[in-house]
Design a protein around this motif. Structure first.
Motif, mmCIF file in Angstrom:
data_model
loop_
_atom_site.group_PDB
_atom_site.id
_atom_site.type_symbol
_atom_site.label_atom_id
_atom_site.label_comp_id
_atom_site.label_asym_id
_atom_site.label_seq_id
_atom_site.Cartn_x
_atom_site.Cartn_y
_atom_site.Cartn_z
ATOM 1 N N VAL A 26 41.488 29.751 52.504
ATOM 2 C CA VAL A 26 40.342 30.409 53.107
ATOM 3 C C VAL A 26 40.589 31.909 53.110
ATOM 4 C CG1 VAL A 26 39.604 28.475 54.547
ATOM 5 C CG2 VAL A 26 41.314 30.076 55.427
ATOM 6 N N ALA A 27 39.497 32.669 53.134
ATOM 7 C CA ALA A 27 39.568 34.126 53.201
ATOM 8 C C ALA A 27 39.102 34.578 54.577
ATOM 9 C CB ALA A 27 38.695 34.744 52.115
ATOM 10 N N GLY A 28 39.925 35.382 55.227
ATOM 11 C CA GLY A 28 39.613 35.830 56.574
ATOM 12 C C GLY A 28 38.442 36.799 56.639
ATOM 13 N N ASP A 29 37.835 36.883 57.840
ATOM 14 C CA ASP A 29 36.739 37.833 58.076
ATOM 15 C C ASP A 29 36.946 38.605 59.381
ATOM 16 O OD1 ASP A 29 36.275 35.944 60.028
ATOM 17 O OD2 ASP A 29 34.326 35.294 59.256
ATOM 18 N N SER A 30 38.140 38.503 59.961
ATOM 19 C CA SER A 30 38.501 39.170 61.226
ATOM 20 C C SER A 30 37.757 38.625 62.441
ATOM 21 C CB SER A 30 38.278 40.698 61.134
ATOM 22 O OG SER A 30 39.098 41.261 60.139
ATOM 23 N N ARG A 31 36.993 37.560 62.284
ATOM 24 C CA ARG A 31 36.191 37.039 63.398
ATOM 25 C C ARG A 31 36.443 35.560 63.673
ATOM 26 N NH1 ARG A 31 31.039 36.732 62.591
ATOM 27 N NH2 ARG A 31 31.112 36.938 60.327
#
Length: 303
Positions: free
Chosen positions: A137-142
């Motif tokens: 998965v790629a993070g989104d800071s949220r």
């Protein structure tokens, strides 16, 4: 069946080979330690490490190489009983016990980072260079890792299985996050990994988190046929490795961060070879142009 034979079909349970081939050499290639020694003697890149039967010997290897390390059975395939991201002696001892469930002799070696490529060489020709990625998965800071997994499963890609959350995944991600903590103490203070469910971690925007050591679409990962972008040095390396291995039908597993750049400019290496490679992977990649590996098998056996 007889009807297939009457129709002119040739049926076989594995991949056909030339009439004369060295079965003993194939057994050697399936032994990860013996293969490693042969490639290393020829000056080809392999991760540092060694083989052990006893825990004491495994610990000696562990103390002599860079961390993290990977522990796997000396024989076997498809990542079975393999443990990655090992930093401590306690983790190593647990990993040795897991690997020895499959084989009494195990391999301890430095862990390489990057996609795992399947470079298949048939009859002295490079049939394909397939990139395999684990579920990630790629993070989104949220959002947490668990939420990112759920969102990804809600938008499935045709041909890719859902990512299955399991206790094994939590352990894997926990070890991976420890690596992030080791390289970024500020992140470690924000997220004390040892005190939380690893899937509760919130990756930064663009931060990629792998979810398993297993690769491919069957685990929720990805595949891409990257033959066309493979650097000439890397193509030459795969052909040289096949010549050193001494077999006409091989699928090398090779880790490299960027296949479009020469292996000489990166930390890369061979981790194993398969004497019965799945050539269908090159015919039906998720991404990239398919490669006709079966035609090279046909040419090799002379039908």
């Amino acid at each position: 069946s007889s009807s297939f034979l009457r129709s002119g079909y040739l049926i076989f349970s594995g991949l056909p080979r030339p009439e004369r081939f060295d079965a003993a050499n194939m057994d050697m290639l399936d032994d990860k330690l013996l293969l490693k020694r042969r490639l290393q003697a020829a000056g080809l890149p392999v991760p540092r490490g060694g083989s052990a039967v006893r825990v004491s010997a495994a610990l000696r290897i562990f103390r002599s190489v860079d961390k993290p390390v990977i522990v796997k059975p000396r024989t076997g395939s498809r990542g079975r009983h393999t443990t990655t991201y090992i930093y401590t002696e306690a983790e190593l001892i647990r990993a040795v016990k897991i690997a020895k469930q499959l084989c009494v002799s195990i391999v301890v070696e430095e862990q390489l980072f990057g996609p795992v490529y399947r470079a298949t060489v048939i009859g002295g020709k490079l049939a394909g260079v397939l990139r395999g990625d684990p579920p990630q998965v790629a993070g989104d800071s949220r959002h947490t890792i668990q939420r990112l997994i759920e969102d990804k499963n809600a938008r499935p890609h045709p041909g890719v299985k859902d990512i299955a959350i399991s206790e094994e995944m939590r352990k894997f991600v926990g070890r991976e996050l420890n690596q992030i903590a080791n390289s970024n103490r500020e992140r470690d203070r924000q997220f004390p990994i040892s005190n939380k469910d690893p899937l509760a971690y919130v990756p930064e925007a663009g931060e990629i988190v792998n979810l398993s050591e297993k690769i491919g679409v069957n685990y929720g990962g990805s595949s891409s046929e990257d033959y066309d972008i493979c650097h000439p040095d890397n193509r030459e390396l795969f052909l040289k490795a096949a010549a050193v291995a001494g077999d006409p039908l091989l699928g090398f597993d090779f880790i490299i961060p960027d296949i479009a750049k020469s292996y000489k400019e990166q930390r890369a290496g061979f981790i194993e070879v398969n004497t019965l490679p799945f050539i269908n992977l090159h015919h039906d990649p998720l991404l990239g142009a398919p490669r006709n590996a079966a035609a090279l098998v046909w040419d090799m056996v002379g039908w």
